[in-house]
Design an enzyme around this catalytic site. Sequence first.
Site, mmCIF file in Angstrom:
data_model
loop_
_atom_site.group_PDB
_atom_site.id
_atom_site.type_symbol
_atom_site.label_atom_id
_atom_site.label_comp_id
_atom_site.label_asym_id
_atom_site.label_seq_id
_atom_site.Cartn_x
_atom_site.Cartn_y
_atom_site.Cartn_z
ATOM 1 N N HIS B 315 -1.944 65.530 -90.935
ATOM 2 C CA HIS B 315 -0.653 64.871 -91.165
ATOM 3 C C HIS B 315 -0.602 64.437 -92.621
ATOM 4 O O HIS B 315 -1.541 63.825 -93.119
ATOM 5 C CB HIS B 315 -0.522 63.664 -90.228
ATOM 6 C CG HIS B 315 0.859 63.113 -90.170
ATOM 7 N ND1 HIS B 315 1.436 62.473 -91.239
ATOM 8 C CD2 HIS B 315 1.791 63.112 -89.189
ATOM 9 C CE1 HIS B 315 2.662 62.101 -90.907
ATOM 10 N NE2 HIS B 315 2.901 62.478 -89.669
ATOM 11 N N ARG B 335 10.110 59.605 -93.781
ATOM 12 C CA ARG B 335 10.584 60.551 -94.804
ATOM 13 C C ARG B 335 11.938 61.120 -94.429
ATOM 14 O O ARG B 335 12.748 61.420 -95.291
ATOM 15 C CB ARG B 335 9.566 61.683 -94.978
ATOM 16 C CG ARG B 335 8.392 61.283 -95.844
ATOM 17 C CD ARG B 335 7.377 62.405 -95.951
ATOM 18 N NE ARG B 335 6.468 62.424 -94.818
ATOM 19 C CZ ARG B 335 6.116 63.506 -94.149
ATOM 20 N NH1 ARG B 335 6.599 64.681 -94.484
ATOM 21 N NH2 ARG B 335 5.282 63.422 -93.139
#
Lengths: 234, 528
Positions: B315, B335
């Site tokens: 990740h 994000r």
Amino acid sequence: MSHADSPSSLIRIEVDGAAYPVPAGITVIQAMWRIGRSMIHGVGCLGGVCGACPITYRLPDQLASKTGLACQTAVREGMAITFLPSDTSKKAIALLPKEAPTQKTLFQYYPETRRCTACRACSSVCPQEIDVMGGVRAAINGELSNVAEKFTSCVMCGLCAAVCEVQIKPHRVGMYARRLTGAFYPKEAAGLLNRIEEVRAGKYESAWSQLLSADEAALSNYCGSEEAAQKLAI
Amino acid sequence: MSDLEESKKLVSESRAARMKENRALLSPQDKDALIRRFHPDYKKEAYRTIRIGPNAGEQTVHELANLLEGESPVAGEKIALTPHHQVDLLIIGGGGAGATAALMAKAAGAKVLLATKLRLGDSNTVMAEGGMQVAVSAEDSPVRHFLDTLRGGYMKNDPMLLKTLVEEGPEVAKWLMDIGVLFDREADGNLSIRGGGGSSKPRLLRCKDYTGLELMRVLKDCVLNQQVELLEFSPIVELLTDGAGACTGAILKNLDNNQHIVVQAKTVLLATGGIGRLHIQGFPTSNHYGATADGLPIAYRAGAKLTLQDTFQYHPTGAVYPEPMAGILVTEAIRSVGAQLVNVKGERFINEMETRDAVASAVIRECAEGRGVETPAGRRGVWLDMPMVDIINGEGNLAHRFPNMLRQFSRYQIDIRKEPVLVYPTLHYQNGGIQINVDGESTIRNLFVAGEASGGIHGRNRLMGNSLLDIIVYGRRAGRAAAKRATEISPGTLTLQHLDRFHEAQKKAGVEPKAVSPMLFPDYAKKN
């Protein structure tokens, strides 16, 4: 550096009465490993959300003990630590009702909730800083969705139940209120229901048969071009 | 001012300009080149050939290969294979997949025993933050979900497994809501959805940034309500087979008294989860303490085929500072609502909505080429500029959407509404696993697998939000199929003949086991 962090300096902590030197700036769980304990009980996700590692600790300059999660609490000089068993409270077999819940639904399974003396002990021990007592009061008033909202971040560690002088299980009350609120949500998720109908009615069958019979090159083309994907009538 | 503080200042100074910057997604060629150069899956020296078993001749990382070729903890032990428990279905693992399977099997009338290494619910499920992908909006469809996931997985997904995953998505979302999962909703009652990396339409259902916790709390509550028989702190140490290719039970170990527990089961379902605590290639991990890939060597020794065992998800945004938070996930969803990735010079270097493998590769590239930021403990990372979330979406937005993130950092006096945090890729997910069919059955008869331990659904790179969907869809399917199978067969004989065969294969190939597997726990305790 605005955040003090000097991993090289050693501090002293106390575990079950014995003193150990450990590096500053690590968590209580990490300190347990440093003093040679391979943890099985009292450890879980290591990310502060599973509730497996409740502790109580006392600092040298403070009279009152504090509580926390061992994976989320940094060691401090002179800290005396005791691990608590994770949630030992009794769980009612609380099934969801057939009809929409009323103010009494919760009390059927958790009748002691009404005995709250507003002492605030539950709120003071919550590692997630939930307004636990406010949640219990809201439950007494039958404000289920308010209870649900308050317990959103509950990790079910059970510390609130452990300190309740009248044996309320606030985290379980919160859990049940959340499930009731979710299962009997006042408005339909129309888009979801519509999509389920479309799938049942076979709306995507022709797209599936084209996709599942396609070779890798053809599949690649569907994935790579919006135009090709559009031809699947999706 | 330290370098770190100075760089942090550059981040806030460049913010206004960065907010206007429109950065295109990489072309397929550029993305491929980036990943081949920097993604850990392409680091040759981290891999070796598996020498024995169904995947002999294929590659995986040293850490997993050593476990697959490892010695059984019961080898050489005299264990009377007289069952302590006789059940229809033995489920190994108490995370989202195991709990879901238990509910389905119990509802089908099967006698179920659920054994788990730690407590019911201790799993990676509980830690999932971002959400669950289900195509619910009018401009979206299960077919789009299929194509996005296939693209994200580099076309290596099993198409039938994937079709089943996306098609059953809406139905399982409804099931979860019916048992009381409280997803975020819009004012009109519709499910609130959000975008994720590699997805062409927003389709992430969520409960703030506690989606996995919410699912696991409810599933656990249901399992307790249904009074499923539980054995906690009792991991599997070996499977039992009938000597003719079918699974017939398992040997568990009670961690509190070290006694073996023999279970005769018509069907066994492995829901043992992921692999993060193997710390592949030395990476930190976002995974829970028990994520040591236990199901893989156990199924492998019994002859189950693995698929895509060479690919892992790192990740892109694991915390690297403060030190106690190293490896902890900062959700991708942050994000998708505007937080940007920024290097030491205050520059953006990737479109944040690329797939996880591409974003992780770009972060590794920045650090490898000297544009990373060093922490006091010597880790490297890049900035994740989270204050942008409130600037773009209005004050209070970050606190409302990401209370978990806010709380975790605030414990170390870091206010993510006001300052960026340092991140680096963290070992997050095992893309492959034990090969299954649409009923969750492995290549061994009566041995079922669900969740992260299985492989094939996600291809070579899983999209965000597809693992919560996977555990529920395949937990349900495997639970139902295993319960049904149990009605059709009688209990089998209990033997360890598969171990004899495995030992012969070891000898023939000259393999000296380098580990005892399953590992069960990472070895973090300091030896005195």
